[in-house]
Scaffold this motif. Sequence first.
Motif, mmCIF file in Angstrom:
data_model
loop_
_atom_site.group_PDB
_atom_site.id
_atom_site.type_symbol
_atom_site.label_atom_id
_atom_site.label_comp_id
_atom_site.label_asym_id
_atom_site.label_seq_id
_atom_site.Cartn_x
_atom_site.Cartn_y
_atom_site.Cartn_z
ATOM 1 N N PRO A 268 0.807 -1.227 0.000
ATOM 2 C CA PRO A 268 0.000 0.000 0.000
ATOM 3 C C PRO A 268 0.841 1.278 0.000
ATOM 4 O O PRO A 268 0.430 2.290 -0.584
ATOM 5 N N ARG A 271 1.778 1.926 -3.495
ATOM 6 C CA ARG A 271 0.618 2.424 -4.232
ATOM 7 C C ARG A 271 0.357 3.898 -3.891
ATOM 8 O O ARG A 271 0.069 4.712 -4.776
ATOM 9 N N GLU A 272 0.489 4.251 -2.617
ATOM 10 C CA GLU A 272 0.273 5.641 -2.193
ATOM 11 C C GLU A 272 1.311 6.586 -2.810
ATOM 12 O O GLU A 272 1.032 7.778 -3.023
ATOM 13 N N ARG A 275 3.346 4.442 -7.342
ATOM 14 C CA ARG A 275 4.005 3.353 -8.049
ATOM 15 C C ARG A 275 3.080 2.150 -8.159
ATOM 16 O O ARG A 275 2.303 1.868 -7.242
ATOM 17 N N THR A 276 3.177 1.432 -9.260
ATOM 18 C CA THR A 276 2.373 0.231 -9.443
ATOM 19 C C THR A 276 3.237 -1.014 -9.228
ATOM 20 O O THR A 276 4.451 -1.001 -9.446
ATOM 21 N N SER A 340 2.918 -10.330 -8.335
ATOM 22 C CA SER A 340 3.639 -9.162 -7.802
ATOM 23 C C SER A 340 5.039 -8.994 -8.370
ATOM 24 O O SER A 340 5.696 -7.989 -8.121
#
Length: 341
Positions: A268, A271-272, A275-276, A340
Amino acid sequence: MDATTSAPAQRRRPTIRDVAAAAGVSRGTVSRVINGGHWVSPEALAAVQEAIRTTGYSMNQHARSLVTGRSNSVAFLLTEPQHLLFEDPTFSILLRGAAQALAGRSMPLLLMVAGTPQEQSQVLSYVGAGHVDGVLLISSHAGSPVLAELVRQGIPTIACGIPLGFEGQLGYVAADDLGGGRRMVRHLLDRGRTRIATITGPLDTPGGRMRLEGYRAELGDAYDESLVAHGDYTREGGAAGMRDLLARRPDLDAVFVASDLMAAGAIPVLRESGRTVPDDVAVGGFDDSGLAATLDPPLTTLRQPFERISTEMVRLLLEVVEGEEPAAITLPTSLVVRAST
């Protein structure tokens, strides 16, 4: 009608005498079967086992303990804060596996948590008084007073993971943490990643130390201290480690996280930051205890053979209880590739 005469008579609990009569053997033979079956012929053993089944005889464990000097029970001792028992699925898997392995031997498993000095003192007093035959020690830390005291008192103990500082004195069952760390880094390198970071476990634990060693060994001359952050095997620790890495090395393109729970905190944060995963940053974990497959995206990780670890720990512990020298086993991990990476 008198109420005292209408109630059914209470059924008498079967005794060794009843089993002996049903089997056609002496009470001494029955006693030898109950206490391990030594010096009993196969025919007599089969007859007694059948008589136990048909009579419904159940051993009085307290009486047996008085005879053998043993409690006929084992402690599952977790030296971590209580909340981790519920947050980290690896512990519940190990607990279930140990309980199943002991159930086949009619031995109860006592769960003990010793994350604070007060809890540690209470647990050591309890096991030191002989209330358990031995200890399955989970998540030991180097310098732990619990580990040192178990050794000092000579309490039969098998550790989960290498007992740092007591490798020659305690038996253990460990996953190949070093080899697993190397394998994850090699997987990330093979995927074209060149700036691979890591979030370690606590360096006073065998997993934290050896997984970092594997990471470092596989990178060789490319190892860079600025790509290393230290965690604590918690979700919050993984998040904090990821923030630290991004602040220092925003150019990182992969991260090997030393536990799936920490990876659950790290993803997370990526993501914040915009970045993916895995396009910008590939993420690999360690454990595969069930959590990894539920993450978004599902986590590539190193699978520990938890069920076998539990079974082998129980086997080695009971051997030590019987007077054998402690043994050590290292089991291989396996790479489970998901989205991932």
